[in-house]
Design an enzyme around this catalytic site. Sequence first.
Site, PDB file in Angstrom:
ATOM      1  N   HIS A 151      -3.403 -11.468 -16.549  1.00 40.18           N
ATOM      2  CA  HIS A 151      -3.997 -10.229 -16.897  1.00 40.18           C
ATOM      3  C   HIS A 151      -4.190 -10.233 -18.478  1.00 40.18           C
ATOM      4  O   HIS A 151      -5.184  -9.465 -18.812  1.00 40.18           O
ATOM      5  CB  HIS A 151      -3.015  -9.084 -16.683  1.00 40.18           C
ATOM      6  CG  HIS A 151      -2.530  -8.789 -15.127  1.00 40.18           C
ATOM      7  ND1 HIS A 151      -1.825  -8.088 -14.776  1.00 40.18           N
ATOM      8  CD2 HIS A 151      -3.571  -9.338 -14.073  1.00 40.18           C
ATOM      9  CE1 HIS A 151      -1.880  -8.133 -13.484  1.00 40.18           C
ATOM     10  NE2 HIS A 151      -2.864  -8.717 -12.961  1.00 40.18           N
ATOM     11  N   ASP A 196       2.053 -10.852 -17.628  1.00 42.54           N
ATOM     12  CA  ASP A 196       0.986 -11.579 -16.399  1.00 42.54           C
ATOM     13  C   ASP A 196       0.048 -12.375 -17.236  1.00 42.54           C
ATOM     14  O   ASP A 196      -0.896 -11.902 -17.906  1.00 42.54           O
ATOM     15  CB  ASP A 196       0.443 -10.533 -15.475  1.00 42.54           C
ATOM     16  CG  ASP A 196      -0.260 -11.099 -14.258  1.00 42.54           C
ATOM     17  OD1 ASP A 196      -1.068 -12.330 -14.596  1.00 42.54           O
ATOM     18  OD2 ASP A 196      -0.097 -10.589 -13.268  1.00 42.54           O
ATOM     19  N   HIS A 254       8.528  -6.131  -6.978  1.00 37.54           N
ATOM     20  CA  HIS A 254       7.289  -5.532  -7.212  1.00 37.54           C
ATOM     21  C   HIS A 254       7.093  -4.263  -6.378  1.00 37.54           C
ATOM     22  O   HIS A 254       7.006  -4.181  -5.413  1.00 37.54           O
ATOM     23  CB  HIS A 254       6.140  -6.548  -7.037  1.00 37.54           C
ATOM     24  CG  HIS A 254       4.962  -6.169  -7.927  1.00 37.54           C
ATOM     25  ND1 HIS A 254       4.229  -4.889  -7.758  1.00 37.54           N
ATOM     26  CD2 HIS A 254       4.215  -6.968  -8.681  1.00 37.54           C
ATOM     27  CE1 HIS A 254       3.177  -5.137  -8.546  1.00 37.54           C
ATOM     28  NE2 HIS A 254       3.149  -6.396  -9.117  1.00 37.54           N
ATOM     29  N   HIS A 282       4.637 -13.389 -15.023  1.00 36.87           N
ATOM     30  CA  HIS A 282       3.838 -13.622 -13.910  1.00 36.87           C
ATOM     31  C   HIS A 282       2.738 -14.660 -14.290  1.00 36.87           C
ATOM     32  O   HIS A 282       1.855 -14.601 -15.110  1.00 36.87           O
ATOM     33  CB  HIS A 282       2.920 -12.282 -13.341  1.00 36.87           C
ATOM     34  CG  HIS A 282       3.934 -11.326 -12.638  1.00 36.87           C
ATOM     35  ND1 HIS A 282       3.197 -10.324 -12.462  1.00 36.87           N
ATOM     36  CD2 HIS A 282       5.128 -11.437 -12.305  1.00 36.87           C
ATOM     37  CE1 HIS A 282       4.291  -9.460 -11.686  1.00 36.87           C
ATOM     38  NE2 HIS A 282       5.241 -10.126 -11.646  1.00 36.87           N
ATOM     39  N   GLU A 335       4.018  -3.700 -16.546  1.00 36.05           N
ATOM     40  CA  GLU A 335       3.300  -5.007 -16.435  1.00 36.05           C
ATOM     41  C   GLU A 335       2.046  -5.071 -17.283  1.00 36.05           C
ATOM     42  O   GLU A 335       1.437  -3.760 -17.451  1.00 36.05           O
ATOM     43  CB  GLU A 335       2.869  -5.214 -14.819  1.00 36.05           C
ATOM     44  CG  GLU A 335       2.156  -6.768 -14.876  1.00 36.05           C
ATOM     45  CD  GLU A 335       1.971  -7.188 -13.483  1.00 36.05           C
ATOM     46  OE1 GLU A 335       2.609  -6.455 -12.474  1.00 36.05           O
ATOM     47  OE2 GLU A 335       1.287  -8.047 -13.228  1.00 36.05           O
ATOM     48  N   HIS A 362       3.068  -1.510 -12.085  1.00 34.00           N
ATOM     49  CA  HIS A 362       1.577  -1.378 -12.914  1.00 34.00           C
ATOM     50  C   HIS A 362       1.583   0.025 -13.566  1.00 34.00           C
ATOM     51  O   HIS A 362       1.806   1.124 -12.658  1.00 34.00           O
ATOM     52  CB  HIS A 362       0.389  -1.525 -11.890  1.00 34.00           C
ATOM     53  CG  HIS A 362       0.267  -3.020 -11.447  1.00 34.00           C
ATOM     54  ND1 HIS A 362      -0.542  -3.138 -10.482  1.00 34.00           N
ATOM     55  CD2 HIS A 362       0.885  -4.158 -11.421  1.00 34.00           C
ATOM     56  CE1 HIS A 362      -0.499  -4.464 -10.018  1.00 34.00           C
ATOM     57  NE2 HIS A 362       0.354  -4.924 -10.535  1.00 34.00           N
ATOM     58  N   ARG A 392       0.850  -1.058  -0.064  1.00 35.33           N
ATOM     59  CA  ARG A 392       0.010   0.097   0.060  1.00 35.33           C
ATOM     60  C   ARG A 392       0.865   1.268   0.074  1.00 35.33           C
ATOM     61  O   ARG A 392       0.399   2.396   0.068  1.00 35.33           O
ATOM     62  CB  ARG A 392      -0.787  -0.167   1.296  1.00 35.33           C
ATOM     63  CG  ARG A 392      -1.908  -0.971   1.072  1.00 35.33           C
ATOM     64  CD  ARG A 392      -2.704  -1.091   2.535  1.00 35.33           C
ATOM     65  NE  ARG A 392      -3.882  -2.109   2.426  1.00 35.33           N
ATOM     66  CZ  ARG A 392      -4.952  -2.107   1.910  1.00 35.33           C
ATOM     67  NH1 ARG A 392      -5.199  -0.877   1.421  1.00 35.33           N
ATOM     68  NH2 ARG A 392      -5.701  -2.944   2.031  1.00 35.33           N
ATOM     69  N   ASP A 445      -9.110  -9.359 -13.302  1.00 39.76           N
ATOM     70  CA  ASP A 445      -7.702  -9.270 -12.647  1.00 39.76           C
ATOM     71  C   ASP A 445      -8.063  -9.909 -11.161  1.00 39.76           C
ATOM     72  O   ASP A 445      -7.891  -9.390  -9.941  1.00 39.76           O
ATOM     73  CB  ASP A 445      -7.387  -7.864 -12.243  1.00 39.76           C
ATOM     74  CG  ASP A 445      -5.934  -8.092 -11.659  1.00 39.76           C
ATOM     75  OD1 ASP A 445      -5.404  -9.164 -11.567  1.00 39.76           O
ATOM     76  OD2 ASP A 445      -5.187  -7.068 -11.399  1.00 39.76           O
ATOM     77  N   TYR A 476       1.193  -1.501  -5.411  1.00 39.09           N
ATOM     78  CA  TYR A 476       0.407  -1.417  -6.303  1.00 39.09           C
ATOM     79  C   TYR A 476      -0.409  -0.254  -6.198  1.00 39.09           C
ATOM     80  O   TYR A 476      -1.323   0.094  -7.275  1.00 39.09           O
ATOM     81  CB  TYR A 476      -0.403  -2.730  -6.466  1.00 39.09           C
ATOM     82  CG  TYR A 476      -1.097  -3.228  -5.173  1.00 39.09           C
ATOM     83  CD1 TYR A 476      -1.915  -2.759  -4.510  1.00 39.09           C
ATOM     84  CD2 TYR A 476      -0.492  -4.436  -4.755  1.00 39.09           C
ATOM     85  CE1 TYR A 476      -2.485  -3.074  -3.185  1.00 39.09           C
ATOM     86  CE2 TYR A 476      -0.869  -4.986  -3.513  1.00 39.09           C
ATOM     87  CZ  TYR A 476      -1.921  -4.199  -2.882  1.00 39.09           C
ATOM     88  OH  TYR A 476      -2.521  -4.895  -1.680  1.00 39.09           O
ATOM     89  N   GLU A 485       1.692 -15.880  -8.685  1.00 44.12           N
ATOM     90  CA  GLU A 485       1.184 -14.989  -7.961  1.00 44.12           C
ATOM     91  C   GLU A 485      -0.230 -15.494  -7.518  1.00 44.12           C
ATOM     92  O   GLU A 485      -1.126 -14.722  -7.641  1.00 44.12           O
ATOM     93  CB  GLU A 485       0.845 -13.552  -8.485  1.00 44.12           C
ATOM     94  CG  GLU A 485       2.207 -12.819  -8.957  1.00 44.12           C
ATOM     95  CD  GLU A 485       2.081 -11.585  -9.427  1.00 44.12           C
ATOM     96  OE1 GLU A 485       1.365 -11.410 -10.615  1.00 44.12           O
ATOM     97  OE2 GLU A 485       2.471 -10.384  -9.106  1.00 44.12           O
ATOM     98  N   HIS A 521      -6.938 -13.520  -9.517  1.00 44.81           N
ATOM     99  CA  HIS A 521      -5.754 -14.615  -9.876  1.00 44.81           C
ATOM    100  C   HIS A 521      -6.425 -15.801  -9.234  1.00 44.81           C
ATOM    101  O   HIS A 521      -7.080 -15.866  -8.178  1.00 44.81           O
ATOM    102  CB  HIS A 521      -4.687 -14.301  -9.044  1.00 44.81           C
ATOM    103  CG  HIS A 521      -3.860 -13.267  -9.531  1.00 44.81           C
ATOM    104  ND1 HIS A 521      -2.543 -12.916  -9.457  1.00 44.81           N
ATOM    105  CD2 HIS A 521      -4.296 -12.214 -10.436  1.00 44.81           C
ATOM    106  CE1 HIS A 521      -2.158 -11.595 -10.029  1.00 44.81           C
ATOM    107  NE2 HIS A 521      -3.192 -11.339 -10.627  1.00 44.81           N
TER     108      HIS A 521
HETATM  109 ZN    ZN Z   1      -3.250  -9.083 -11.108  1.00 45.60          ZN
HETATM  110 FE    FE Z   2       1.138  -9.722 -12.062  1.00 42.56          FE
HETATM  111 FE    FE Z   3       1.399  -6.947 -10.388  1.00 46.11          FE
END
Ligand code: ZN
Ligand code: FE
Ligand code: FE
Length: 278
Positions: free
Chosen positions: A181, A178, A69, A213, A144, A109, A39, A226, A72, A258, A228
């Site tokens: 994605h 990904d 990473h 990913h 990504e 992202h 976060r 999105d 996000y 992920e 997973h």
């Molecule tokens: Zn995702």
């Molecule tokens: Fe990803």
């Molecule tokens: Fe990601």
Amino acid sequence: MDRLTIGSHISSSKGYEAMGKTAVYMNADTFAFFTRNPRGGKAKEIRPQDVEKYKKIAKDHHFGKIVAHAPYTMNACAAKEELREFARNTMEDDLKRMEYIPGNLYNFHPGSHVGQGAEVGIDKIAEILNQVLTPAWNTTVLLETMAGKGTEVGRTFEELREIMDRVTCRERLGVCLDTCHVWDGGYDIIRDLDGVVAEFDRVIGLENLKAVHLNDSKNPLGSHKDRHARIGEGEIGLEALSAVTRHPALRHLPFILETPNDEDGWAEEIRILREKFS
Ligand code: ZN
Ligand code: FE
Ligand code: FE
């Protein structure tokens, strides 16, 4: 004889050595981790001794490149300038910290344009990359591929290409694909993996693809959701995802799970994917 380079996302809360040990426990030879609380917020201090211990583990176990990473919440194309300032500072600080483990990858992202339009989003993302990326960094920054949820930029290969075209320091920029994605974005990797790979090559260039990913998806092709799923428990399925790892144009890349799982679950996914790879 080539070997599948695969691992999962690992919690970074206990430091580098702990991440290395967890990876070894899972029979992984790469992994991903958040550079700080996903976060956002201040990152934990890096202990050089901890990094040295990690490097020994990585060398002994022949790890491939690892994939940090970005948080996000970082939005390089936010409408509010203070949010973009946060994105710029975070990326810069993260790259500074990545210098402890030179030669690895850092993905983020691209961002959500929040109604400003994709073109404005693309310009703003490229602007921040131009402010932060310099040849002096020893890390490759990866855009990504996104599912296209809400106003996400990067659902199509063309949008990523447009960002790349605006960036000066191209030698420090690449792409992370990904599978959840792109599937959610409308690329059919079950029935036409060769076609999707060829399309990626035509628009972005396979030489720019640095990591994958590997995720199953809870939703059907083109759903822009999105969410997973574990490997084999989603709409893409084990066979198609294994085919991604075995594809001649992709098989050398680091693959990161992920999936919603725990360490033993990831170890099992890694075991199955390694078995199908050989
Ligand atoms: Zn995702
Ligand atoms: Fe990803
Ligand atoms: Fe990601």
